[in-house]
Design a protein around this motif. Structure first.
Motif, PDB file in Angstrom:
ATOM      1  N   VAL A 257       0.749  -1.298   0.015  1.00  0.00           N
ATOM      2  CA  VAL A 257       0.060   0.286   0.016  1.00  0.00           C
ATOM      3  C   VAL A 257       0.738   1.106   0.042  1.00  0.00           C
ATOM      4  CG1 VAL A 257      -1.891   1.334   1.117  1.00  0.00           C
ATOM      5  CG2 VAL A 257      -1.933  -1.131   1.124  1.00  0.00           C
ATOM      6  N   ILE A 258       1.867   1.033   0.789  1.00  0.00           N
ATOM      7  CA  ILE A 258       2.820   2.398   0.979  1.00  0.00           C
ATOM      8  C   ILE A 258       3.560   2.469  -0.232  1.00  0.00           C
ATOM      9  CG2 ILE A 258       4.979   3.088   2.102  1.00  0.00           C
ATOM     10  CD1 ILE A 258       3.969   1.881   4.648  1.00  0.00           C
ATOM     11  N   ALA A 259       3.994   1.594  -0.924  1.00  0.00           N
ATOM     12  CA  ALA A 259       4.584   1.653  -2.240  1.00  0.00           C
ATOM     13  C   ALA A 259       3.909   2.139  -3.314  1.00  0.00           C
ATOM     14  CB  ALA A 259       5.111   0.207  -2.719  1.00  0.00           C
ATOM     15  N   ARG A 260       2.641   1.588  -3.466  1.00  0.00           N
ATOM     16  CA  ARG A 260       1.663   2.395  -4.418  1.00  0.00           C
ATOM     17  C   ARG A 260       1.373   3.779  -4.292  1.00  0.00           C
ATOM     18  NH1 ARG A 260      -0.892  -2.985  -3.836  1.00  0.00           N
ATOM     19  NH2 ARG A 260      -0.648  -4.188  -5.819  1.00  0.00           N
ATOM     20  N   GLY A 265       2.971  10.177  -4.647  1.00  0.00           N
ATOM     21  CA  GLY A 265       2.762  11.321  -3.538  1.00  0.00           C
ATOM     22  C   GLY A 265       3.730  10.823  -2.334  1.00  0.00           C
ATOM     23  N   LYS A 266       3.619  11.557  -1.455  1.00  0.00           N
ATOM     24  CA  LYS A 266       4.245  11.172  -0.148  1.00  0.00           C
ATOM     25  C   LYS A 266       3.395  10.579   0.747  1.00  0.00           C
ATOM     26  CE  LYS A 266       7.939  14.694  -0.077  1.00  0.00           C
ATOM     27  NZ  LYS A 266       8.652  15.647   0.962  1.00  0.00           N
ATOM     28  N   VAL A 267       4.076   9.809   1.816  1.00  0.00           N
ATOM     29  CA  VAL A 267       3.404   8.955   2.830  1.00  0.00           C
ATOM     30  C   VAL A 267       3.958   9.397   4.238  1.00  0.00           C
ATOM     31  CG1 VAL A 267       3.037   6.567   3.777  1.00  0.00           C
ATOM     32  CG2 VAL A 267       2.727   7.082   1.576  1.00  0.00           C
ATOM     33  N   TYR A 268       2.968   9.693   5.072  1.00  0.00           N
ATOM     34  CA  TYR A 268       3.369  10.225   6.402  1.00  0.00           C
ATOM     35  C   TYR A 268       3.292   9.098   7.465  1.00  0.00           C
ATOM     36  CZ  TYR A 268       4.278  14.919   4.408  1.00  0.00           C
ATOM     37  OH  TYR A 268       4.723  15.593   3.369  1.00  0.00           O
ATOM     38  N   ALA A 269       3.923   9.167   8.569  1.00  0.00           N
ATOM     39  CA  ALA A 269       3.796   8.077   9.429  1.00  0.00           C
ATOM     40  C   ALA A 269       3.470   8.844  10.929  1.00  0.00           C
ATOM     41  CB  ALA A 269       4.643   6.998   9.638  1.00  0.00           C
ATOM     42  N   GLN A 415      20.815  -0.728 -10.522  1.00  0.00           N
ATOM     43  CA  GLN A 415      20.176   0.022  -9.670  1.00  0.00           C
ATOM     44  C   GLN A 415      18.891   0.678 -10.353  1.00  0.00           C
ATOM     45  OE1 GLN A 415      22.834   2.784  -7.989  1.00  0.00           O
ATOM     46  NE2 GLN A 415      23.014   1.735  -6.016  1.00  0.00           N
ATOM     47  N   GLY A 416      18.932   0.863 -11.250  1.00  0.00           N
ATOM     48  CA  GLY A 416      17.708   1.346 -12.264  1.00  0.00           C
ATOM     49  C   GLY A 416      16.650   0.176 -12.285  1.00  0.00           C
ATOM     50  N   GLU A 417      17.204  -1.232 -12.227  1.00  0.00           N
ATOM     51  CA  GLU A 417      16.307  -2.010 -12.566  1.00  0.00           C
ATOM     52  C   GLU A 417      15.668  -2.685 -11.090  1.00  0.00           C
ATOM     53  OE1 GLU A 417      15.099  -2.227 -15.557  1.00  0.00           O
ATOM     54  OE2 GLU A 417      16.492  -0.907 -16.317  1.00  0.00           O
ATOM     55  N   VAL A 418      16.444  -2.583 -10.132  1.00  0.00           N
ATOM     56  CA  VAL A 418      16.186  -3.214  -8.885  1.00  0.00           C
ATOM     57  C   VAL A 418      15.754  -2.228  -7.818  1.00  0.00           C
ATOM     58  CG1 VAL A 418      17.734  -5.169  -9.537  1.00  0.00           C
ATOM     59  CG2 VAL A 418      18.552  -3.364  -8.074  1.00  0.00           C
ATOM     60  N   LEU A 419      15.948  -1.150  -7.843  1.00  0.00           N
ATOM     61  CA  LEU A 419      15.660  -0.423  -6.760  1.00  0.00           C
ATOM     62  C   LEU A 419      14.172   0.389  -6.727  1.00  0.00           C
ATOM     63  CD1 LEU A 419      18.982   1.601  -5.722  1.00  0.00           C
ATOM     64  CD2 LEU A 419      17.985  -0.411  -4.924  1.00  0.00           C
ATOM     65  N   PRO A 420      13.696   0.517  -7.950  1.00  0.00           N
ATOM     66  CA  PRO A 420      12.316   1.139  -8.069  1.00  0.00           C
ATOM     67  C   PRO A 420      11.357   0.355  -7.931  1.00  0.00           C
ATOM     68  CG  PRO A 420      13.155   1.665 -10.054  1.00  0.00           C
ATOM     69  CD  PRO A 420      14.221   0.644  -9.249  1.00  0.00           C
ATOM     70  N   TYR A 421      10.173   0.733  -6.761  1.00  0.00           N
ATOM     71  CA  TYR A 421       9.064  -0.070  -6.219  1.00  0.00           C
ATOM     72  C   TYR A 421       8.287  -0.806  -7.434  1.00  0.00           C
ATOM     73  CZ  TYR A 421       9.779   3.827  -2.701  1.00  0.00           C
ATOM     74  OH  TYR A 421      10.390   4.739  -1.838  1.00  0.00           O
ATOM     75  N   GLU A 422       7.988  -0.236  -8.497  1.00  0.00           N
ATOM     76  CA  GLU A 422       7.245  -0.481  -9.616  1.00  0.00           C
ATOM     77  C   GLU A 422       7.873  -1.725 -10.341  1.00  0.00           C
ATOM     78  OE1 GLU A 422       9.341   3.354 -11.226  1.00  0.00           O
ATOM     79  OE2 GLU A 422       8.460   2.759  -9.311  1.00  0.00           O
ATOM     80  N   LYS A 423       9.161  -1.924 -10.236  1.00  0.00           N
ATOM     81  CA  LYS A 423       9.660  -3.034 -11.211  1.00  0.00           C
ATOM     82  C   LYS A 423       9.841  -4.194  -9.804  1.00  0.00           C
ATOM     83  CE  LYS A 423      12.204  -0.191 -14.161  1.00  0.00           C
ATOM     84  NZ  LYS A 423      13.247   0.177 -15.142  1.00  0.00           N
ATOM     85  N   ASN A 424      10.457  -3.997  -8.910  1.00  0.00           N
ATOM     86  CA  ASN A 424      10.810  -5.030  -7.746  1.00  0.00           C
ATOM     87  C   ASN A 424      10.060  -5.451  -6.965  1.00  0.00           C
ATOM     88  OD1 ASN A 424      12.536  -6.821  -6.667  1.00  0.00           O
ATOM     89  ND2 ASN A 424      14.012  -5.519  -5.815  1.00  0.00           N
ATOM     90  N   TYR A 425       9.369  -4.429  -6.315  1.00  0.00           N
ATOM     91  CA  TYR A 425       8.647  -4.767  -5.335  1.00  0.00           C
ATOM     92  C   TYR A 425       6.925  -5.045  -5.772  1.00  0.00           C
ATOM     93  CZ  TYR A 425       6.507  -4.611  -0.567  1.00  0.00           C
ATOM     94  OH  TYR A 425       5.957  -5.123   0.459  1.00  0.00           O
ATOM     95  N   LEU A 426       6.538  -4.323  -6.739  1.00  0.00           N
ATOM     96  CA  LEU A 426       5.208  -4.475  -7.330  1.00  0.00           C
ATOM     97  C   LEU A 426       5.382  -5.162  -8.649  1.00  0.00           C
ATOM     98  CD1 LEU A 426       3.627  -1.009  -6.605  1.00  0.00           C
ATOM     99  CD2 LEU A 426       3.267  -3.010  -5.263  1.00  0.00           C
ATOM    100  N   ARG A 427       5.761  -6.464  -8.486  1.00  0.00           N
ATOM    101  CA  ARG A 427       6.218  -7.462  -9.647  1.00  0.00           C
ATOM    102  C   ARG A 427       5.190  -7.661 -10.340  1.00  0.00           C
ATOM    103  NH1 ARG A 427      10.684 -11.494  -6.725  1.00  0.00           N
ATOM    104  NH2 ARG A 427      12.441  -9.873  -6.530  1.00  0.00           N
ATOM    105  N   HIS A 428       5.605  -7.802 -11.923  1.00  0.00           N
ATOM    106  CA  HIS A 428       4.643  -8.316 -12.793  1.00  0.00           C
ATOM    107  C   HIS A 428       5.514  -8.828 -13.986  1.00  0.00           C
ATOM    108  CE1 HIS A 428       1.955  -8.060 -16.210  1.00  0.00           C
ATOM    109  NE2 HIS A 428       1.033  -8.105 -15.476  1.00  0.00           N
ATOM    110  N   GLY A 429       5.050  -9.917 -14.672  1.00  0.00           N
ATOM    111  CA  GLY A 429       6.021 -10.636 -15.602  1.00  0.00           C
ATOM    112  C   GLY A 429       6.413  -9.808 -16.744  1.00  0.00           C
TER     113      GLY A 429
END
Length: 521
Positions: A257-260, A265-269, A415-429
């Motif tokens: 949820v945080i990654a999306r 935008g920003k997330v605060y805690a 790093q450009g392929e493994v650090l972004p959330y949309e590539k590594n965390y929110l994985r899609h084939g």
């Protein structure tokens, strides 16, 4: 070139390496420990505190401890290994307390609380213990490659002594790789030495890896900082930029949820769910967590602060070098693996969650690997030092073409392929396939033209290791067409009973994967 010999060479300097060196020495072996940094201060553990999977040997407590993570890990863990680690951790922690005087805090009942360690104090004591046991410690002496004997077994390692300015070569009867996992130089606290070197060294000798799909671990940290103590955020309420509460962010799958939300935008805690007793306990358990807040004048319990996610790869994940015996031997004779360099699937399956299990695995696997390596080396006898050897290292040391590739460019590409959330965390084939195309092309370029000598060889090899780990990771993620443990796929959100197995991987120029025998339900 400084040429030396020893029975057991331990590569690394964290808890797994120091326990391995200590127990190898106690088993009667001559031991050398070579650390990329300064043993006792380098690595993720030395930079902060850590919980420990320490459970009293009471049947109900042990049963609850083992059952607690089985579902999270996709039922890929092994109960026998869990029991072994609980026993070994219990013994090692009690040794620290009762014979080495580690200052564990006491609870209200006056009993010591032995389920956590302060990293700086723990590792300071482990360095002292290792040196008193007669281990030769080479600080600031990164290994750059392993040596191969004529029969294919490991025969030592070569590296560079940064402060003395010369290369070295150690012939050894056995080698323990305790080099940590791979965090891709994400700047998570204490992980800049964790560049996956050990996995590269092992693969160059033909060793296999396992669980590399379980590598998309991200830790929560205050924005622009490096302290990823995610456990404390179970007390947090999360908010969008407009002040609206971010529903689901505090749940078990909250980091998705945080990654999306961070994509737009920003997330605060705010840690407003901690009562006064919990607040006091948190400061006692992890004082470094609060340093940033104190310096910025923020009360994290009453004030909102921006957070981010930092990739921790196989440091907080479970993938690593595959082990094939109780002594943590690998598929290469004489080569052993321990700590985050090794797979932790045996006790965690596809999910760790942080320090507790990893810390227990580090000291347990370190002890077993050290003893196993000592037994192997001593059985070889003095002849091990006279074996004919060859260098096993390739990428970054012995290019196949013109020497025209910059290690820093390679690192940025990975790093450009493994650090972004949309590539590594929110994985899609489809995304993984595109990232792999870039990583494969990067490997081809570096294999052809990346070259370093002396200090530059260390950086070149780190660049090669980052690329290799990323390719094993994504190739394994594509092979698991389901969501299990932390290996979640947006295009395959369900768990598939037919894939209740682990996945081995390996290879360098050509990366391969294959399913291992199904894990008993």
């Amino acid at each position: 070139m400084q040429e030396l010999s020893t029975d057991v060479l331990v590569v690394g300097g964290g808890p797994a390496a120091t326990w391995a060196a200590l127990d190898a020495a106690r088993a009667g072996a001559d031991v050398v420990l070579a650390d990329k940094g300064y043993c006792g201060t380098s690595g993720a553990t030395a930079a902060g505190g850590t919980g420990v999977w320490y459970v009293e040997p009471e049947p109900a407590a042990r049963e609850a401890a083992m059952a607690s993570r089985e579902a999270l890990g996709g039922y890929l863990a092994d109960r026998r290994w869990m029991g072994r680690v609980l026993d070994r951790t219990y013994a090692n922690i009690n040794e620290l307390a009762e014979t080495r005087g580690y200052p564990f805090p006491t609870g209200p009942d006056g009993r010591q609380l032995r389920n956590g360690l302060q990293g700086p104090e723990y590792m300071r004591r482990m360095r002292i213990r290792v040196k008193r046991a007669g281990v030769r410690v080479l600080d600031h002496s990164p290994v750059t490659e392993l040596l191969r004997a004529a029969d294919g077994s490991v025969a030592g390692a070569a590296g560079h002594r940064r402060q003395e300015g010369h290369d070295y070569l150690f012939r050894a009867g056995a080698v323990v790789l305790a080099t940590g996992g791979c965090a891709f130089l994400s700047k998570a606290l204490g992980t800049d030495t964790d560049t996956g070197d050990g996995a590269l060294f092992a693969a160059e000798l033909g060793a296999e890896l396992s669980g590399m799909e379980f590598s998309n671990a991200y830790g929560i940290a205050p924005e622009h900082t490096s302290v990823t103590k995610t456990a404390f955020y179970s007390f947090a309420t999360f908010y969008r930029e407009n002040g609206e509460e971010l529903e689901g962010a505090a749940s078990q799958g909250g980091r998705s949820v945080i990654a999306r939300e961070l994509l737009t935008g920003k997330v605060y805690a705010r840690l407003d769910r901690a009562d006064p007793a919990a607040r006091a306990a948190m400061r006692l358990a992890q004082p470094n967590f609060f340093l940033t807040f104190d310096r910025l004048g923020i009360d994290p319990f009453t004030e909102r602060f921006a957070v981010t996610l930092i990739a921790e790869g196989t440091v907080r994940g479970t993938g690593g070098i595959r082990i094939v015996g109780d002594d943590c031997r690998t598929t290469v004779p004489g080569l052993f693996a321990a700590g985050d360099a090794a797979t932790r699937e045996e006790i965690c399956g596809g999910f760790t969650g942080g320090g507790s299990h990893n810390a227990a695995w580090a000291m347990s696997s370190g002890s077993w690997a050290g003893r196993g390596a000592a037994g192997y080396a001593l059985a070889l006898g003095a002849g091990a030092a006279r074996r004919s050897v060859s260098a096993a290292g390739g990428a970054g040391l012995r290019p196949l073409g013109a020497r025209d590739v910059d290690a820093r460019e390679v690192i940025r590409a990975v790093q450009g392929e493994v650090l972004p959330y949309e590539k590594n965390y929110l994985r899609h084939g489809e995304v993984l396939t595109g990232a792999l195309a870039v990583l494969d092309e990067t490997w081809t370029r570096l294999r052809s033209g990346l070259h370093g000598t002396g200090r530059d060889a260390v950086v070149a090899r780190q660049a090669a290791a980052l690329t290799a780990n990323a390719r094993w990771m994504y190739r394994s993620a594509l092979a698991r067409t389901e969501s299990r443990g932390m290996a979640r796929r947006l295009d395959f959100p369900g768990q598939d009973a037919a894939q209740h197995h682990r996945i081995a991987s390996g290879g360098l120029d050509e990366v391969w994967t294959r399913p291992l025998t199904a894990v008993a339900a």
